[in-house]
Design a protein around this motif. Structure first.
Motif, short mmCIF file in Angstrom:
data_model
loop_
_atom_site.label_atom_id
_atom_site.label_comp_id
_atom_site.label_asym_id
_atom_site.label_seq_id
_atom_site.Cartn_x
_atom_site.Cartn_y
_atom_site.Cartn_z
N MET A 250 0.84 -1.19 0.00
CA MET A 250 0.00 0.00 0.00
C MET A 250 0.88 1.24 0.00
O MET A 250 1.94 1.27 0.62
CB MET A 250 -0.91 0.00 1.24
CG MET A 250 -1.94 1.12 1.26
SD MET A 250 -3.04 0.98 2.71
CE MET A 250 -3.97 -0.50 2.28
N LYS A 251 0.46 2.27 -0.68
CA LYS A 251 1.19 3.54 -0.77
C LYS A 251 1.16 4.28 0.57
O LYS A 251 0.23 4.14 1.36
CB LYS A 251 0.58 4.44 -1.85
CG LYS A 251 0.94 4.04 -3.27
CD LYS A 251 2.40 4.41 -3.55
CE LYS A 251 2.72 4.31 -5.02
NZ LYS A 251 4.13 4.66 -5.29
N ALA A 252 2.19 5.13 0.78
CA ALA A 252 2.33 5.86 2.04
C ALA A 252 1.12 6.74 2.31
O ALA A 252 0.63 6.80 3.45
CB ALA A 252 3.60 6.69 2.02
N THR A 253 0.63 7.43 1.30
CA THR A 253 -0.50 8.35 1.51
C THR A 253 -1.74 7.60 1.99
O THR A 253 -2.49 8.09 2.84
CB THR A 253 -0.83 9.11 0.23
OG1 THR A 253 -0.99 8.17 -0.86
CG2 THR A 253 0.29 10.10 -0.12
N LYS A 254 -1.96 6.40 1.46
CA LYS A 254 -3.11 5.59 1.86
C LYS A 254 -2.94 5.09 3.29
O LYS A 254 -3.90 5.06 4.08
CB LYS A 254 -3.27 4.41 0.90
CG LYS A 254 -4.43 3.49 1.24
CD LYS A 254 -5.77 4.19 1.13
CE LYS A 254 -6.89 3.20 1.35
NZ LYS A 254 -8.23 3.85 1.32
N THR B 102 7.32 0.66 2.96
CA THR B 102 7.77 -0.71 2.74
C THR B 102 6.86 -1.65 3.52
O THR B 102 6.13 -1.22 4.43
CB THR B 102 9.23 -0.94 3.19
OG1 THR B 102 9.38 -0.51 4.56
CG2 THR B 102 10.20 -0.18 2.31
N LEU B 103 6.92 -2.91 3.17
CA LEU B 103 6.18 -3.94 3.88
C LEU B 103 7.19 -4.83 4.57
O LEU B 103 8.03 -5.46 3.93
CB LEU B 103 5.34 -4.76 2.90
CG LEU B 103 4.32 -5.75 3.45
CD1 LEU B 103 3.34 -5.08 4.39
CD2 LEU B 103 3.59 -6.44 2.31
N ASN C 180 4.97 -8.29 7.73
CA ASN C 180 3.51 -8.11 7.71
C ASN C 180 3.05 -6.83 8.40
O ASN C 180 1.91 -6.73 8.85
CB ASN C 180 2.79 -9.31 8.32
CG ASN C 180 2.52 -10.39 7.28
OD1 ASN C 180 2.81 -10.22 6.10
ND2 ASN C 180 1.97 -11.50 7.73
N LEU C 181 3.92 -5.85 8.50
CA LEU C 181 3.57 -4.53 9.00
C LEU C 181 3.88 -3.50 7.91
O LEU C 181 4.85 -3.64 7.17
CB LEU C 181 4.36 -4.19 10.27
CG LEU C 181 4.10 -5.03 11.51
CD1 LEU C 181 5.10 -4.65 12.60
CD2 LEU C 181 2.68 -4.86 12.02
N TYR C 182 3.06 -2.46 7.86
CA TYR C 182 3.37 -1.33 6.99
C TYR C 182 4.38 -0.44 7.70
O TYR C 182 4.15 0.00 8.83
CB TYR C 182 2.12 -0.52 6.65
CG TYR C 182 1.15 -1.26 5.76
CD1 TYR C 182 1.54 -1.69 4.50
CD2 TYR C 182 -0.15 -1.51 6.17
CE1 TYR C 182 0.66 -2.36 3.66
CE2 TYR C 182 -1.04 -2.18 5.35
CZ TYR C 182 -0.63 -2.61 4.09
OH TYR C 182 -1.51 -3.27 3.28
N LYS D 7 13.43 8.62 11.37
CA LYS D 7 12.19 8.22 12.03
C LYS D 7 11.50 7.14 11.22
O LYS D 7 11.41 7.22 10.00
CB LYS D 7 11.26 9.43 12.18
CG LYS D 7 11.85 10.56 13.00
CD LYS D 7 10.89 11.74 13.10
CE LYS D 7 11.51 12.88 13.90
NZ LYS D 7 10.59 14.04 14.02
N SER D 8 11.00 6.12 11.94
CA SER D 8 10.28 5.02 11.31
C SER D 8 9.01 4.73 12.09
O SER D 8 9.00 4.78 13.33
CB SER D 8 11.14 3.75 11.26
OG SER D 8 12.32 3.97 10.50
N PHE D 9 7.93 4.43 11.36
CA PHE D 9 6.63 4.15 11.96
C PHE D 9 6.10 2.84 11.39
O PHE D 9 6.11 2.64 10.18
CB PHE D 9 5.64 5.28 11.67
CG PHE D 9 6.12 6.65 12.09
CD1 PHE D 9 5.82 7.15 13.34
CD2 PHE D 9 6.89 7.42 11.22
CE1 PHE D 9 6.27 8.40 13.73
CE2 PHE D 9 7.35 8.68 11.61
CZ PHE D 9 7.03 9.17 12.87
#
Length: 258
Positions: A34-38, A154-155, A158-160, A172-174
């Motif tokens: 999925m794209k970052a904006t989504k 990135t995927l 199994n986490l975005y 920073k990473s989320f």
């Protein structure tokens, strides 16, 4: 000990408990790219509709030299004020009042208090702080306003995962749960200073007002060593009429952080 109390007070901050559903952070189903904006839009579509929040919690702090358990009471008036009280054996050991403009806290062991803004405190603790970051951390949202930045997606496991696209010393990473787009984990790294803070939310509770973490795991690494804080929310209530009493006891010495 003094820095531990300051860190725990600042970073931590029920008669009728709402019905809730406990959810685990474990993901078992395959996840689509999925794209970052989504991802960002989906994260902010989660309901966060409350005026006040009252939390009773237990907290454990540990570093390479010591470990300590305390109880914590956290009162939040959304976007306006946070009041945190730390108690040991029923005795208030530290207290903090946090607003968008200022931070005030006192601690009983040394009989000291601090009054100032976030800039000097951030430098002293080695973590970039402001009111929104502290509130977001306590309610389990992304520390930063993700709509104001640019991120690469990135995927991973199994986490975005979203990484701040800006190049620089601070990275920073989320990480987001693909089932409901709540924050699973967030990390801030300052490479030059060899400094990292990781905040994880292993479990959450879905209330009608908001999806909150039921426990928070905070791990820090700095040149002077590692530390860990585990915060468990024992009870939560929303939209009560709350008071925010705060005053420094007589005889306490003010500290200046440079």
């Amino acid at each position: 000990m003094k820095k531990y109390l300051a860190f725990l007070v600042v970073i931590l901050l029920v008669s009728c408990k709402p019905k809730a559903i406990v959810t685990s952070a474990t993901i078992t189903e395959p996840v689509d790219y999925m794209k970052a904006t989504k991802i960002i839009d989906s994260h902010y579509s989660n309901k966060n509709d409350f005026s006040t929040l009252y939390i009773k919690a237990s907290a454990r702090y540990a570093d390479e030299k010591q470990a300590q358990n305390v109880s914590a009471e956290i009162r939040i008036k959304k976007d306006q004020q946070i009041l945190v009280s730390l108690r040991f054996l029923g005795i208030t050991m530290a207290k903090a009042s946090i607003t968008p403009a200022s931070v005030s806290y006192y601690e009983k062991i040394k009989g000291t208090y601090f009054e100032g803004d976030f800039s000097s405190l951030s430098q002293w603790l080695g973590t970039d702080l402001d009111y929104s970051k502290i509130q977001n951390m306590l309610v389990g949202e992304a520390l930063d306003d993700l709509n104001k930045g640019k991120y690469t997606e990135t995927l991973l496991d199994n986490l975005y995962r979203l990484d701040d696209a800006k190049s620089g010393n601070t990275q920073k990473s989320f990480y987001f749960n693909p089932n409901n787009f709540t924050v699973n984990k967030q990390e801030v790294t300052q490479t030059t200073e060899n400094r990292t803070i990781q905040i994880a939310y292993p479990e959450r509770v879905a209330y009608k007002e908001a999806n909150l973490p039921s426990n928070i795991e905070i791990k820090t690494q700095q040149p002077k060593g590692k530390s860990e804080i585990n915060l468990n929310y024992n009870s939560v209530s929303f939209n009560e009429e709350l008071s925010f009493p705060y005053s420094v006891p007589d005889g306490y010495k003010r500290i200046i952080i440079k």
